[in-house]
Design an enzyme around this catalytic site. Structure first.
Site, PDB file in Angstrom:
ATOM      1  N   GLU A  71       0.862  -1.185   0.169  1.00  0.00           N
ATOM      2  CA  GLU A  71      -0.040   0.072   0.152  1.00  0.00           C
ATOM      3  C   GLU A  71       0.819   1.353   0.058  1.00  0.00           C
ATOM      4  O   GLU A  71       0.812   2.318   0.614  1.00  0.00           O
ATOM      5  CB  GLU A  71      -1.043  -0.151   1.094  1.00  0.00           C
ATOM      6  CG  GLU A  71      -1.970  -1.227   1.044  1.00  0.00           C
ATOM      7  CD  GLU A  71      -3.106  -1.104   2.079  1.00  0.00           C
ATOM      8  OE1 GLU A  71      -3.117  -0.468   2.788  1.00  0.00           O
ATOM      9  OE2 GLU A  71      -4.006  -2.131   1.820  1.00  0.00           O
ATOM     10  N   GLU A 100      -5.359  -8.151  -0.856  1.00  0.00           N
ATOM     11  CA  GLU A 100      -5.958  -7.934   0.321  1.00  0.00           C
ATOM     12  C   GLU A 100      -7.227  -7.572  -0.147  1.00  0.00           C
ATOM     13  O   GLU A 100      -7.622  -6.739  -0.839  1.00  0.00           O
ATOM     14  CB  GLU A 100      -5.280  -6.882   1.336  1.00  0.00           C
ATOM     15  CG  GLU A 100      -4.006  -7.193   1.991  1.00  0.00           C
ATOM     16  CD  GLU A 100      -3.733  -6.285   2.969  1.00  0.00           C
ATOM     17  OE1 GLU A 100      -4.554  -5.595   3.502  1.00  0.00           O
ATOM     18  OE2 GLU A 100      -2.604  -5.892   3.093  1.00  0.00           O
TER      19      GLU A 100
HETATM   20  O1  AHR Z   1      -5.278  -5.679   7.606  1.00  0.00           O
HETATM   21  C1  AHR Z   1      -4.821  -4.498   8.009  1.00  0.00           C
HETATM   22  C2  AHR Z   1      -4.249  -3.535   7.154  1.00  0.00           C
HETATM   23  O2  AHR Z   1      -5.047  -3.252   6.005  1.00  0.00           O
HETATM   24  C3  AHR Z   1      -2.987  -3.866   6.319  1.00  0.00           C
HETATM   25  O3  AHR Z   1      -1.935  -4.092   7.204  1.00  0.00           O
HETATM   26  C4  AHR Z   1      -2.966  -2.862   5.277  1.00  0.00           C
HETATM   27  O4  AHR Z   1      -2.164  -3.813   4.402  1.00  0.00           O
HETATM   28  C5  AHR Z   1      -4.685  -2.747   4.820  1.00  0.00           C
HETATM   29  O5  AHR Z   1      -4.727  -1.576   4.738  1.00  0.00           O
END
Ligand code: AHR
Length: 482
Positions: free
Chosen positions: A171, A289
């Protein structure tokens, strides 16, 4: 009457099993007190609870991304190897916590092996440098007579770990990230990190962190990345989390349109830049994610049936975009927006456990290009959204068609005709239905079975089948075909 039309010859491509991946980072009780809980009475010799291991086996994750997440942008991998007694406690700044480093590289690899998951490591591209990144590849995968390989051997691992997937940063487009990078800075960093990492092991696959913020600089980031590192990177990573802050069911259900928009737009961006710059490799997407998200994220909460419908909508989108989405990692593996919630004396299978388990167990090898029409609804900014959300897969070797349908009506069953353009239904149809009393139904430690999977058997022959999809449900029809 709704209508789903399936042509068994209109395939969209093979489905990569890596769309059934997950993610773990040392935050909250994901790792410590989650997958690594040596003090639990249920723990095995590696600190993994036997009940958690059994639940994870049911989900059968294909790939595990670790150790971050935001955490990785301040992580020093060398803190997490060697004798556990000598590993340092560090103040880590992503989550403002103390990291004990008791679960490091080799513990991660052993955990992946135990659950038959492909390891996917992310290097620190926040406050870390390319030397550290290349060294980690060498420690894990090296075979030569180098100090780092010797070190791994001294740590008890004679054979290389052969870690195939390596992410560069997390990110980086978000200001919250340690070492946020502008599009230009990140494209440069990936080029240099990737160059040395692939020199150490040319067989690794590199994943660049492309989009998590979804506003402002998506095009510029993607373009610079592809122009500068298009011959080096193997995946572009997207992240998304969604929730229902206004408690508006229709708006939540219409998020399927957002998933479609994002995937189509990103596919288009990759294709446009590749065409313009003569990039011949086809670079796929890793949604590394994704999940539903509730606030505040720090506490454990119970997910409900509407969250389970959204999980299934995501999986349908990944199947429909099988040609480009080659990895996806539900976040996180346990105790944080996860399908599984543990406490000292047991664990809970959350509502979202069931769609993931169902798709993982039944998904065929090929995605089919399904046409469907019927009732519609409006939600948020989207109008004319089809009430059913549909995908389908084919397993030719088993003569099996699976049709996945989410009925997003809160009140109405959806009478639906499913017809085959070619081929026939040939006998048994197994229906797996995920549902509960209402869209807010949740599984709790007191009432753990409010939402689950039911199974019934039907018979079908010929070219069509009529089925009534229950309100607020996810259904998989596993059909024998000839
Ligand atoms: O899951 C928590 C966070 O969510 C992770 O560290 C990040 O990559 C995302 O914003």
């Amino acid at each position: 009457m709704n209508h789903i039309r399936i042509d068994l010859e209109r395939t969209l491509g093979d489905i990569d099993r890596n769309i059934f991946g997950t993610f773990a980072e040392p935050v909250g009780r994901v790792i410590y007190g989650g997958i690594y809980d040596p003090d639990s009475l249920l723990a095995d010799e590696d600190g993994l609870r036997t009940d958690l291991r059994a639940a994870l086996k049911r989900l059968n994750f294909s790939v595990l991304r670790c150790p971050g997440g935001n955490f990785v942008s301040g992580y020093r991998w060398m803190d997490g190897i060697g004798s556990r007694h000598e590993r340092p406690n560090r103040h880590e700044l992503a989550w403002n916590a103390i990291e004990s480093n008791q679960f490091g590289t080799n513990e991660f690899i052993k955990f992946c092996q135990k659950l038959n998951m492909e390891p996917y490591l992310v290097v620190n591209c926040g406050d870390g440098d390319m030397r550290e990144a290349a060294d980690w590849v060498e420690y894990c995968n090296g075979t030569g007579d180098s100090a780092l390989v010797k070190l791994r051997r001294e740590h008890g691992f004679e054979m290389p770990h052969k870690v195939k997937y390596w992410g560069i940063g997390n990110e980086v487009d978000g200001l919250w990230q340690i070492g946020y990078k502008t599009p230009e800075e990140y494209a440069r960093a990936v080029t240099e990190f990737g160059k040395v990492m692939k020199r150490v092991d040319p067989d690794i696959k590199l994943i660049a962190s492309a989009v998590s913020l979804w506003s402002g600089d998506i095009v510029e980031r993607g373009q610079l990345m592809l122009e500068q590192a298009g011959d080096l990177i193997d995946y572009m990573a997207l992240h998304w989390y969604v929730d229902n802050p206004e408690n508006d069911f229709n708006k939540y259900m219409a998020l399927s349109e957002l998933f479609e928009e994002r995937l189509s737009a990103y596919e288009g961006l990759i294709r446009a830049v590749s065409l313009d710059r003569g990039i011949k490799r086809c670079i796929p997407i890793a949604v590394d994610e994704w999940n539903v998200w509730h606030h505040p994220p720090e506490v454990d909460w119970f997910q409900n049936l509407e969250d389970a419908l959204v999980i299934a909508m995501n999986l349908n989108a990944f199947i429909r975009h099988a040609h480009s989405v080659r990895m996806a990692n539900i976040s996180q593996i346990v105790n944080r927006r996860s399908p599984i919630l543990t406490r000292q004396d047991g664990l809970l299978l959350q509502t979202i456990f069931y769609p993931f388990e169902l798709y993982r167990r039944t998904c065929g090898q090929q995605a089919l290009d399904v046409f469907w029409e019927g009732e519609t609804f409006s939600g948020g900014e989207y109008t004319g959204v089809r009430t059913l959300d549909v995908s389908a897969t084919l397993d030719e070797s088993r003569n099996q068609l699976v049709v996945y349908v989410i009925n997003r009506s809160e009140t109405k069953a959806m009478e639906t005709m499913i017809s085959l353009a070619d081929g026939q239904f040939s006998g048994s149809v197994q229906a797996y239905i995920i549902n509960g009393p209402d869209v807010k139904a949740e599984n709790t430690f007191d009432k753990p079975n409010e939402v689950g999977i039911r199974e019934t058997t039907l018979k079908a022959s010929g070219q069509s089948l009529t089925y009534s999809f229950e309100p607020h449900s996810v259904t998989a029809l596993v059909c024998a075909i000839s």
